[in-house]
Design a protein around this motif. Structure first.
Motif, PDB file in Angstrom:
ATOM      1  N   ALA A  76       2.608  12.963   3.078  1.00 11.05           N
ATOM      2  CA  ALA A  76       2.059  12.726   4.103  1.00 11.05           C
ATOM      3  C   ALA A  76       0.471  12.293   3.821  1.00 11.05           C
ATOM      4  O   ALA A  76      -0.020  11.357   4.840  1.00 11.05           O
ATOM      5  CB  ALA A  76       1.960  13.886   5.173  1.00 11.05           C
ATOM      6  N   SER A  77      -0.050  12.497   2.729  1.00 10.00           N
ATOM      7  CA  SER A  77      -1.486  12.133   2.401  1.00 10.00           C
ATOM      8  C   SER A  77      -1.667  10.683   1.925  1.00 10.00           C
ATOM      9  O   SER A  77      -2.672  10.343   1.436  1.00 10.00           O
ATOM     10  CB  SER A  77      -2.003  13.266   1.359  1.00 10.00           C
ATOM     11  OG  SER A  77      -1.146  13.248   0.187  1.00 10.00           O
ATOM     12  N   PHE A  78      -0.209  10.100   1.583  1.00  8.63           N
ATOM     13  CA  PHE A  78      -0.453   8.811   1.048  1.00  8.63           C
ATOM     14  C   PHE A  78      -0.547   7.746   2.321  1.00  8.63           C
ATOM     15  O   PHE A  78       0.459   7.512   3.065  1.00  8.63           O
ATOM     16  CB  PHE A  78       0.817   8.628   0.262  1.00  8.63           C
ATOM     17  CG  PHE A  78       0.687   9.008  -1.131  1.00  8.63           C
ATOM     18  CD1 PHE A  78       0.258   8.210  -2.347  1.00  8.63           C
ATOM     19  CD2 PHE A  78       0.881  10.567  -1.081  1.00  8.63           C
ATOM     20  CE1 PHE A  78       0.269   8.995  -3.546  1.00  8.63           C
ATOM     21  CE2 PHE A  78       0.748  11.037  -2.631  1.00  8.63           C
ATOM     22  CZ  PHE A  78       0.608  10.223  -3.691  1.00  8.63           C
ATOM     23  N   MET A 128      -5.860  -1.502 -11.715  1.00  2.00           N
ATOM     24  CA  MET A 128      -6.129  -0.697 -10.377  1.00  2.00           C
ATOM     25  C   MET A 128      -4.785  -1.127  -9.636  1.00  2.00           C
ATOM     26  O   MET A 128      -4.235  -2.076  -9.748  1.00  2.00           O
ATOM     27  CB  MET A 128      -7.280  -1.392  -9.702  1.00  2.00           C
ATOM     28  CG  MET A 128      -7.339  -0.832  -8.196  1.00  2.00           C
ATOM     29  SD  MET A 128      -7.865   0.849  -8.072  1.00  2.00           S
ATOM     30  CE  MET A 128      -9.487   1.023  -8.953  1.00  2.00           C
ATOM     31  N   GLY A 129      -4.401  -0.232  -8.865  1.00  8.01           N
ATOM     32  CA  GLY A 129      -3.141  -0.294  -7.952  1.00  8.01           C
ATOM     33  C   GLY A 129      -3.453   0.063  -6.595  1.00  8.01           C
ATOM     34  O   GLY A 129      -4.126   1.208  -6.303  1.00  8.01           O
ATOM     35  N   LYS A 130      -2.719  -0.939  -5.735  1.00  6.26           N
ATOM     36  CA  LYS A 130      -3.008  -0.354  -4.335  1.00  6.26           C
ATOM     37  C   LYS A 130      -1.493  -0.074  -3.818  1.00  6.26           C
ATOM     38  O   LYS A 130      -0.430  -0.650  -4.085  1.00  6.26           O
ATOM     39  CB  LYS A 130      -3.534  -1.725  -3.570  1.00  6.26           C
ATOM     40  CG  LYS A 130      -4.093  -1.321  -1.918  1.00  6.26           C
ATOM     41  CD  LYS A 130      -4.473  -2.382  -1.334  1.00  6.26           C
ATOM     42  CE  LYS A 130      -4.806  -2.213   0.180  1.00  6.26           C
ATOM     43  NZ  LYS A 130      -5.342  -3.199   0.745  1.00  6.26           N
ATOM     44  N   ILE A 131      -1.608   0.958  -3.072  1.00  5.85           N
ATOM     45  CA  ILE A 131       0.033   1.192  -2.556  1.00  5.85           C
ATOM     46  C   ILE A 131       0.582   0.218  -1.382  1.00  5.85           C
ATOM     47  O   ILE A 131       0.183  -0.501  -0.756  1.00  5.85           O
ATOM     48  CB  ILE A 131      -0.089   2.370  -1.551  1.00  5.85           C
ATOM     49  CG1 ILE A 131       1.155   3.091  -1.088  1.00  5.85           C
ATOM     50  CG2 ILE A 131      -0.854   2.036  -0.005  1.00  5.85           C
ATOM     51  CD1 ILE A 131       1.336   4.392  -0.302  1.00  5.85           C
ATOM     52  N   GLY A 132       1.876  -0.186  -2.101  1.00  7.40           N
ATOM     53  CA  GLY A 132       2.773  -1.293  -1.562  1.00  7.40           C
ATOM     54  C   GLY A 132       3.606  -0.764  -0.604  1.00  7.40           C
ATOM     55  O   GLY A 132       3.721  -1.264   0.626  1.00  7.40           O
ATOM     56  N   ASN A 133       4.523   0.351  -0.963  1.00  7.13           N
ATOM     57  CA  ASN A 133       5.265   1.058  -0.165  1.00  7.13           C
ATOM     58  C   ASN A 133       5.776   2.453  -0.126  1.00  7.13           C
ATOM     59  O   ASN A 133       5.281   2.937  -1.533  1.00  7.13           O
ATOM     60  CB  ASN A 133       6.564   0.027   0.186  1.00  7.13           C
ATOM     61  CG  ASN A 133       7.140  -0.235  -1.057  1.00  7.13           C
ATOM     62  OD1 ASN A 133       7.920   0.502  -1.784  1.00  7.13           O
ATOM     63  ND2 ASN A 133       7.215  -1.488  -1.745  1.00  7.13           N
ATOM     64  N   PRO A 178      -6.974   8.825   0.141  1.00 14.29           N
ATOM     65  CA  PRO A 178      -6.624   9.776   1.089  1.00 14.29           C
ATOM     66  C   PRO A 178      -5.710  10.877   0.301  1.00 14.29           C
ATOM     67  O   PRO A 178      -5.402  11.744   0.723  1.00 14.29           O
ATOM     68  CB  PRO A 178      -5.776   8.904   1.980  1.00 14.29           C
ATOM     69  CG  PRO A 178      -6.239   7.549   2.108  1.00 14.29           C
ATOM     70  CD  PRO A 178      -6.740   7.327   0.741  1.00 14.29           C
ATOM     71  N   ALA A 179      -4.854  10.237  -0.820  1.00 13.94           N
ATOM     72  CA  ALA A 179      -4.073  11.329  -1.580  1.00 13.94           C
ATOM     73  C   ALA A 179      -4.999  12.354  -2.261  1.00 13.94           C
ATOM     74  O   ALA A 179      -4.195  13.151  -3.065  1.00 13.94           O
ATOM     75  CB  ALA A 179      -3.067  10.490  -2.453  1.00 13.94           C
ATOM     76  N   ASN A 180      -6.376  12.124  -2.398  1.00 14.00           N
ATOM     77  CA  ASN A 180      -7.107  13.020  -3.455  1.00 14.00           C
ATOM     78  C   ASN A 180      -7.488  14.278  -2.737  1.00 14.00           C
ATOM     79  O   ASN A 180      -8.414  14.425  -1.870  1.00 14.00           O
ATOM     80  CB  ASN A 180      -8.279  12.208  -3.939  1.00 14.00           C
ATOM     81  CG  ASN A 180      -9.157  12.933  -4.743  1.00 14.00           C
ATOM     82  OD1 ASN A 180      -8.492  14.115  -5.380  1.00 14.00           O
ATOM     83  ND2 ASN A 180     -10.267  12.689  -5.259  1.00 14.00           N
ATOM     84  N   ASP A 181      -6.736  15.170  -2.925  1.00 17.99           N
ATOM     85  CA  ASP A 181      -6.853  16.542  -2.149  1.00 17.99           C
ATOM     86  C   ASP A 181      -7.051  17.390  -3.119  1.00 17.99           C
ATOM     87  O   ASP A 181      -6.630  17.337  -4.327  1.00 17.99           O
ATOM     88  CB  ASP A 181      -5.319  16.950  -1.623  1.00 17.99           C
ATOM     89  CG  ASP A 181      -5.518  18.115  -0.698  1.00 17.99           C
ATOM     90  OD1 ASP A 181      -6.173  19.043  -1.052  1.00 17.99           O
ATOM     91  OD2 ASP A 181      -5.259  17.779   0.567  1.00 17.99           O
TER      92      ASP A 181
END
Length: 354
Positions: free
Chosen positions: A208-210, A229-234, A272-275
């Protein structure tokens, strides 16, 4: 010397007998009390995350790939490409014997010409009202059938050759010259190395944090140690039934051929995934026997807390030379039972041995 009466003697004998019975009961209870189960444990240390985010192990995949095959059966006369070869969209890849297909097309073309000639001749009679309607309908139907037959025969000749649907590189070659193939049988697989993705397994308690803006720094242990560098695709919406993890893919740019599908990279997730929670940042390698599978396909380990065994669900979907890599579910300081876990259940008293 004190002398006891007969009644006092009887009372004393009864008291001693009752004491003996009670003492015997207490000794029996102590004897039947279960001894603590002797176990060995390993303490959980810190997660191997980078300084700026949570680290996952990712696998490079081609975001655009295509496996091509023939639409008609036949014997391959030539495969024009080899594995690793660069190809362009529309380039011919392979061909099957087409003599019979060409002959069928020629026959269909001849029948079409005949049907067209008959149509033109009878049309004049129809326009002059000298042809019955039933005959006119019949000639129209024959012309339509001839046109469809010619189109199918022409398509079959075209299908005797396969062409590259995308530009890229031949990653796999499944067939060779002289091989007889059937429709839809894989012949060549092409991947586009200009559009790559890195896929990581994410535990269900972290997915849920992604969000759509999640990014990652991806490092590779290959020549030059490239870092991209990567950006979330799916991300997948259905968990793997065995590992209970979800697949998240990060898009990365072209790397001039240094990074290829199948390579493993260290994906340090930012955004957002950095918790900062300990349970998410903890990764540990345990002996394979320490990670168990429940009847409902959940992975778990036994830990020791306050001298008793306690079950903890974990996500462990990777192997290493040292054992099983537990991605999440454990916190720093947890004592995981690595030997003797077969004899424990929830609440079992344990004794830790070296």
């Amino acid at each position: 010397m004190i002398r006891l009466s007969h009644s006092q003697k009887n009372m004393l004998s009864g008291t001693l007998a009752l004491t003996a019975i009670l003492t015997g009961c207490n000794n029996h209870e102590k004897a039947t009390e279960a001894a603590p189960v002797r176990v060995k444990v390993e303490a959980v240390g810190n997660h191997r995350s980078g300084a700026t985010g949570i680290s996952y192990s990712g696998t490079v995949q081609a975001s655009e790939e295509s496996t091509v095959s023939f639409a008609v059966p036949g014997t391959i006369t030539k495969v024009y490409v080899e594995e690793g070869q660069k190809v362009s969209k529309g380039q011919i890849l392979a061909q099957i014997k087409s003599e019979s297909l060409v002959n069928s097309r020629n026959i269909a073309q001849a029948e079409l010409e005949e049907a067209r000639d008959a149509y033109q001749r009878l049309k004049k009679l129809h326009d002059a009202d000298a042809l019955p309607d039933i005959k006119w309908v019949e000639i129209q139907s024959k012309l339509k059938q001839a046109e469809n037959a010619a189109a199918l025969a022409d398509r079959a000749v075209t299908d005797a050759s396969i062409h590259a649907p995308i530009s890229g590189y031949v990653s796999q070659k499944f067939a060779n010259d002289g091989q007889t193939v059937i429709p839809a049988e894989p012949i060549v697989k092409i991947v586009n190395l200009n559009t790559l993705q890195v896929a990581i397994p994410v535990p269900e308690n972290e997915i849920a944090s992604f969000g759509p803006n999640t990014t990652a720094i991806i490092k590779f242990d290959v020549e030059g140690n490239p870092e991209v560098m990567g950006k979330i695709g799916n991300k997948s919406v259905v968990a793997d039934p065995l590992t209970r993890s979800y697949t998240v893919k990060f898009d990365i740019n072209s790397t001039d051929g240094k990074i290829l599908p199948g390579m493993i990279g260290d994906v340090i997730v930012e955004g957002p995934a950095n918790d900062s929670s300990d349970i998410k940042k903890t990764e540990v390698t345990l002996p394979s026997q320490a990670v168990l599978l429940s009847s409902d396909n959940h992975q778990f380990v036994w830990t020791v807390k306050n001298g008793k065994a306690m079950r903890k669900d974990v996500v462990a979907n990777e192997l290493s030379a040292d054992g099983v890599i537990v991605k999440s579910g454990l916190a720093p300081g947890d004592s995981v039972i690595v030997a003797g876990m077969q004899k424990v259940s929830t609440g079992t008293k344990v004794a830790v041995v070296k």
